[in-house]
Design a protein around this motif. Sequence first.
Motif, PDB file in Angstrom:
ATOM      1  N   ASN A 206     -11.192 -51.327  -3.188  1.00  0.00           N
ATOM      2  CA  ASN A 206     -10.517 -50.196  -2.550  1.00  0.00           C
ATOM      3  C   ASN A 206      -9.343 -50.718  -1.736  1.00  0.00           C
ATOM      4  OD1 ASN A 206     -12.513 -47.821  -3.051  1.00  0.00           O
ATOM      5  ND2 ASN A 206     -13.813 -49.484  -2.261  1.00  0.00           N
ATOM      6  N   VAL A 207      -8.267 -49.933  -1.728  1.00  0.00           N
ATOM      7  CA  VAL A 207      -7.103 -50.284  -0.910  1.00  0.00           C
ATOM      8  C   VAL A 207      -7.149 -49.406   0.330  1.00  0.00           C
ATOM      9  CG1 VAL A 207      -4.607 -50.467  -0.799  1.00  0.00           C
ATOM     10  CG2 VAL A 207      -5.790 -50.883  -2.969  1.00  0.00           C
ATOM     11  N   CYS A 208      -7.296 -50.081   1.511  1.00  0.00           N
ATOM     12  CA  CYS A 208      -7.500 -49.346   2.758  1.00  0.00           C
ATOM     13  C   CYS A 208      -6.305 -49.534   3.693  1.00  0.00           C
ATOM     14  CB  CYS A 208      -8.761 -49.827   3.455  1.00  0.00           C
ATOM     15  SG  CYS A 208     -10.254 -49.738   2.453  1.00  0.00           S
ATOM     16  N   GLN A 209      -6.010 -48.481   4.425  1.00  0.00           N
ATOM     17  CA  GLN A 209      -5.044 -48.550   5.516  1.00  0.00           C
ATOM     18  C   GLN A 209      -5.852 -48.567   6.813  1.00  0.00           C
ATOM     19  OE1 GLN A 209      -1.848 -48.985   4.728  1.00  0.00           O
ATOM     20  NE2 GLN A 209      -2.478 -48.814   2.562  1.00  0.00           N
TER      21      GLN A 209
ATOM     22  N   ILE B  65      -5.486 -53.506   3.695  1.00  0.00           N
ATOM     23  CA  ILE B  65      -6.535 -54.483   3.389  1.00  0.00           C
ATOM     24  C   ILE B  65      -7.292 -54.033   2.155  1.00  0.00           C
ATOM     25  CG2 ILE B  65      -8.650 -55.593   4.221  1.00  0.00           C
ATOM     26  CD1 ILE B  65      -7.645 -55.192   7.059  1.00  0.00           C
ATOM     27  N   VAL B  66      -7.436 -54.917   1.206  1.00  0.00           N
ATOM     28  CA  VAL B  66      -8.228 -54.651   0.010  1.00  0.00           C
ATOM     29  C   VAL B  66      -9.680 -55.017   0.315  1.00  0.00           C
ATOM     30  CG1 VAL B  66      -8.600 -55.201  -2.417  1.00  0.00           C
ATOM     31  CG2 VAL B  66      -6.268 -55.089  -1.491  1.00  0.00           C
ATOM     32  N   CYS B  67     -10.612 -54.069   0.065  1.00  0.00           N
ATOM     33  CA  CYS B  67     -12.019 -54.260   0.430  1.00  0.00           C
ATOM     34  C   CYS B  67     -12.910 -53.891  -0.749  1.00  0.00           C
ATOM     35  CB  CYS B  67     -12.362 -53.395   1.643  1.00  0.00           C
ATOM     36  SG  CYS B  67     -14.075 -53.518   2.185  1.00  0.00           S
ATOM     37  N   GLY B  68     -13.918 -54.711  -0.995  1.00  0.00           N
ATOM     38  CA  GLY B  68     -14.834 -54.449  -2.109  1.00  0.00           C
ATOM     39  C   GLY B  68     -16.174 -53.901  -1.671  1.00  0.00           C
ATOM     40  N   ALA B  69     -16.369 -53.564  -0.379  1.00  0.00           N
ATOM     41  CA  ALA B  69     -17.657 -53.057   0.096  1.00  0.00           C
ATOM     42  C   ALA B  69     -17.901 -51.653  -0.433  1.00  0.00           C
ATOM     43  CB  ALA B  69     -17.692 -53.063   1.619  1.00  0.00           C
ATOM     44  N   SER B  70     -19.138 -51.386  -0.808  1.00  0.00           N
ATOM     45  CA  SER B  70     -19.467 -50.077  -1.374  1.00  0.00           C
ATOM     46  C   SER B  70     -19.465 -48.980  -0.327  1.00  0.00           C
ATOM     47  CB  SER B  70     -20.850 -50.139  -2.042  1.00  0.00           C
ATOM     48  OG  SER B  70     -21.840 -50.525  -1.092  1.00  0.00           O
ATOM     49  N   ASN B  71     -19.628 -49.344   0.974  1.00  0.00           N
ATOM     50  CA  ASN B  71     -19.723 -48.318   2.017  1.00  0.00           C
ATOM     51  C   ASN B  71     -18.425 -48.103   2.775  1.00  0.00           C
ATOM     52  OD1 ASN B  71     -19.984 -50.892   3.152  1.00  0.00           O
ATOM     53  ND2 ASN B  71     -21.096 -50.104   4.937  1.00  0.00           N
ATOM     54  N   VAL B  72     -17.319 -48.665   2.327  1.00  0.00           N
ATOM     55  CA  VAL B  72     -16.047 -48.450   3.006  1.00  0.00           C
ATOM     56  C   VAL B  72     -15.536 -47.040   2.690  1.00  0.00           C
ATOM     57  CG1 VAL B  72     -14.626 -49.406   1.139  1.00  0.00           C
ATOM     58  CG2 VAL B  72     -13.788 -49.451   3.510  1.00  0.00           C
ATOM     59  N   ARG B  73     -14.992 -46.387   3.706  1.00  0.00           N
ATOM     60  CA  ARG B  73     -14.498 -45.018   3.521  1.00  0.00           C
ATOM     61  C   ARG B  73     -13.560 -44.671   4.667  1.00  0.00           C
ATOM     62  NH1 ARG B  73     -19.697 -45.122   5.129  1.00  0.00           N
ATOM     63  NH2 ARG B  73     -20.265 -43.980   7.050  1.00  0.00           N
ATOM     64  N   ALA B  74     -12.768 -43.625   4.465  1.00  0.00           N
ATOM     65  CA  ALA B  74     -11.826 -43.187   5.485  1.00  0.00           C
ATOM     66  C   ALA B  74     -12.578 -42.617   6.687  1.00  0.00           C
ATOM     67  CB  ALA B  74     -10.883 -42.126   4.905  1.00  0.00           C
ATOM     68  N   GLY B  75     -12.040 -42.898   7.886  1.00  0.00           N
ATOM     69  CA  GLY B  75     -12.646 -42.416   9.118  1.00  0.00           C
ATOM     70  C   GLY B  75     -13.679 -43.346   9.717  1.00  0.00           C
ATOM     71  N   LEU B  76     -13.985 -44.467   9.004  1.00  0.00           N
ATOM     72  CA  LEU B  76     -15.014 -45.398   9.462  1.00  0.00           C
ATOM     73  C   LEU B  76     -14.432 -46.414  10.431  1.00  0.00           C
ATOM     74  CD1 LEU B  76     -18.020 -46.202   8.967  1.00  0.00           C
ATOM     75  CD2 LEU B  76     -17.182 -47.799   7.247  1.00  0.00           C
ATOM     76  N   ASP B  77     -15.115 -46.611  11.589  1.00  0.00           N
ATOM     77  CA  ASP B  77     -14.730 -47.683  12.510  1.00  0.00           C
ATOM     78  C   ASP B  77     -15.367 -48.983  12.033  1.00  0.00           C
ATOM     79  OD1 ASP B  77     -13.344 -45.871  13.941  1.00  0.00           O
ATOM     80  OD2 ASP B  77     -14.519 -46.039  15.791  1.00  0.00           O
ATOM     81  N   VAL B  78     -14.555 -50.037  11.974  1.00  0.00           N
ATOM     82  CA  VAL B  78     -14.988 -51.281  11.339  1.00  0.00           C
ATOM     83  C   VAL B  78     -14.583 -52.487  12.191  1.00  0.00           C
ATOM     84  CG1 VAL B  78     -14.916 -50.362   8.992  1.00  0.00           C
ATOM     85  CG2 VAL B  78     -12.840 -51.351  10.013  1.00  0.00           C
ATOM     86  N   VAL B  79     -15.028 -53.655  11.749  1.00  0.00           N
ATOM     87  CA  VAL B  79     -14.642 -54.934  12.347  1.00  0.00           C
ATOM     88  C   VAL B  79     -13.682 -55.613  11.384  1.00  0.00           C
ATOM     89  CG1 VAL B  79     -15.452 -57.213  13.010  1.00  0.00           C
ATOM     90  CG2 VAL B  79     -16.771 -55.195  13.667  1.00  0.00           C
ATOM     91  N   VAL B  80     -12.513 -56.010  11.891  1.00  0.00           N
ATOM     92  CA  VAL B  80     -11.450 -56.528  11.041  1.00  0.00           C
ATOM     93  C   VAL B  80     -11.087 -57.948  11.461  1.00  0.00           C
ATOM     94  CG1 VAL B  80      -9.096 -56.181  10.203  1.00  0.00           C
ATOM     95  CG2 VAL B  80     -10.532 -54.201  10.761  1.00  0.00           C
ATOM     96  N   ALA B  81     -11.099 -58.860  10.499  1.00  0.00           N
ATOM     97  CA  ALA B  81     -10.606 -60.218  10.733  1.00  0.00           C
ATOM     98  C   ALA B  81      -9.134 -60.238  10.348  1.00  0.00           C
ATOM     99  CB  ALA B  81     -11.402 -61.216   9.897  1.00  0.00           C
ATOM    100  N   THR B  82      -8.254 -60.503  11.322  1.00  0.00           N
ATOM    101  CA  THR B  82      -6.821 -60.454  11.072  1.00  0.00           C
ATOM    102  C   THR B  82      -6.291 -61.818  10.633  1.00  0.00           C
ATOM    103  OG1 THR B  82      -6.390 -60.877  13.419  1.00  0.00           O
ATOM    104  CG2 THR B  82      -6.533 -58.585  12.732  1.00  0.00           C
ATOM    105  N   ILE B  83      -5.028 -61.849  10.281  1.00  0.00           N
ATOM    106  CA  ILE B  83      -4.405 -63.086   9.801  1.00  0.00           C
ATOM    107  C   ILE B  83      -4.534 -64.186  10.859  1.00  0.00           C
ATOM    108  CG2 ILE B  83      -2.288 -64.153   8.948  1.00  0.00           C
ATOM    109  CD1 ILE B  83      -3.502 -61.996   7.131  1.00  0.00           C
TER     110      ILE B  83
END
Length: 779
Positions: A63-66, A76-94
């Motif tokens: 999935n391609v996420c903003q 960020i491109v993410c392959g998790a099955s539970n990723v979706r819009a509106g979800l608060d997540v933990v992000v590892a940045t560059i």
Amino acid sequence: MIVTRSWLNEWVDLSNISTEELVKTFNSIGLEVDSISTYEIPKKILFGRVLDCKKHPDADKLNVCQVDIGTSVRQIVCGASNVRAGLDVVVATIGAVMPSGLTIKPVKLRGVESEGMICSAKEIGLEDIYDGIIELDGSIGSYTLGEEVSENPIFSDDLIEIELTANRGDCLSIRGIARDLCAAYDKSLKDEKKDENDDKRVGIGRILSLSHENNLNVNLRYKAVDLKELNLPFIVRLRLAQIENSRESDIESLMHYATHSSGVILRAYDHSFFCSKNEMLAKVSLTQDENGYASIMTKENKKASTVGIIQEDESKVTDEKGVVLIEASYIPPEIISKKMQESKMLAGPMYYRTSRGSEPDLDVGLCYCVGILESNSASSVFGGTIELGDSHEDKIISVSKKEIDEIIGANIDKAKITKILKNLGFDTTKSSANNFVVSVPKFRHDISNKQDIVEEIVRLVGIDNIPSKPFSFTEENRLKDDYFAYKKKRDYRHKAAFSGFFESVHFVFDEKRVLEQYGFETLDEGKELLNPIVNTLDTLRSTLLTGLLKAASNNSKNGYYSVKLFEVGSVFNSQREESMRMAVLFSGDRELESLSNAGKPSKVDFGFFTQKISNIIGEFELREFKTEHSLSHPFQSAQIIIGDESVGELFRVHPDVEESYDLDVTYMCELDFSKLPSGLKSAKNSSRYQASHRDLSLVMPKDMGYDKVKGVIEESSVENLIRFYPVDKYSDKSLGQNMSLTIRFVLQSMDKTLEEDDITKSMQSILDALKDKLGITIR
């Protein structure tokens, strides 16, 4: 027992207490810390929010996420099955360096740019919670997008494992341990029981009834919930992973979480399991099963659970919706443990807690569990509870202030004692001025006597805060002289046996004719025996030597070529005054025939026998001596000196006596047993520097005794001279009336390794003294 700092903080305020101090407190109050681990989330890992999520144009599972990270929006491109819009997540940045060592860099996945990584719990160093990325919610507290995850207390928590003793079942929960910390820090426990407004709710009585048998010693409390859309919060899933205990369903996981937190045994039942066909009223029955266990049964007598031990699979909640009965139970640990010993059965995971003592305040656990349900689902709770309470009488223990101080060994302030007991949950309101009347809370089943009460006071005061006192021994020493005399005799007998000698035991009688023949003292006429046993035992012996000679003669006549005997016994003087002697005899071959001696062992000689005696009695000196009896060889006899005191004689048996007794070369020794050393030995300093050896061959008159030479050397007090001893004697015609005596000197310093000049100076001092006083020079 596993706890975390943030979890404890839900029950007791630890905001101003460091983890180091917390661990120290645990150890001081008897909750031994086994291990500590701290979660350290790497930098550049932030809180973010998925604004948009679309399928990757060239990959079905991507999935391609903003993602909004506060300061900007990253793709960020993410392959998790539970990723979706509106979800608060933990992000590892560059630039973030992950716990695995991976450095996050800009990449292109199937042609699409990706600037970071949306993380799962395992990827940031937490326990593996579920498949997919972290789904954040309000359970972790307040946070802002773009904030470092490591700043959040849930993600920078300390996990502490505590080793509990079997009697501390009250600490098998977060609340139980927090309760002990409240007593240690004089804080209040955060017990937040909710005031429920049941006016607008359907009453639980419409859907549940409870019947029971009497005298089953069980407490039960039920709530009912119409379960809808339960979603376990992130913090519950994380903590269940931390204690390594998750369940198949969310409702089962919640029960276990609430049990671990509150200490109350909680179970969830499918409401329909207790309902007959086409009925809405669940009929629950508490009865005794065929094995005598208290069990939860249906109207049709199907078992739902055995209280405190195991729940049947059929009664468990399988759907995440519908009416659920939540049960809180308590059964005294001594009852359930005793019953399990009498009739064992398969136990579930809750039995460990029940058998050691679970939390008896059932309302705490129910309120805690229902509060989490209402906050994280669309469920509705039925009004009221149905409960069964078994009668309980508080255990009362009386102990005086004086008894407490005597047991502890220190004077503890009465007000402090009262405060400690109150903070631990004990009721002391009935106490008097000098006497504590303590009502033991139900959750402390391990407290049964006044010593237990004192132990609670000591662990909260702190053993390090109680002044130490030396032991006072008031018992009288019962070891008298008789014991020490027996021990001395036993020790010398053992030493002789260890040196290869065999013990010989004789009557205290002897033949007067033999004693007189060899010149030994005999009894005065008026002291003689009036009625001897036989003619050859007609007097009391005055020596052990003649008895040993007879025994050795008998052994020799029976074909023994080496005879080694000893005896410790009483002898008598002419006035019948008793004393203790020790005698040793060695006759014939020094050793058995063997290959090493070509079948021809050497005979015992003076030096060999002397060494054997030294092995038994320790260090001694020999002096020239002529015995008063005629058993000894005229030229091979000596006096044994220990210190400056004569303790006995050592000699070769006269050849005529050897012949008369049919003995080979024989040596004997007789000692005054009372003069032999016994008791403790004093240690002496020993130098750590190397010793040096020097030999001097001295020319001296043949008729000069060694004791004169020895005396002059000792009087010279040569520095660093440790010991000296003769090693060789030589004479020939060229020496005339003189002989050459070689003496070996051992020199050693306590301060240094001796140099050649030091040794030469010492040896010259010896030579000068010998020349000046005896006219002796080196050869």
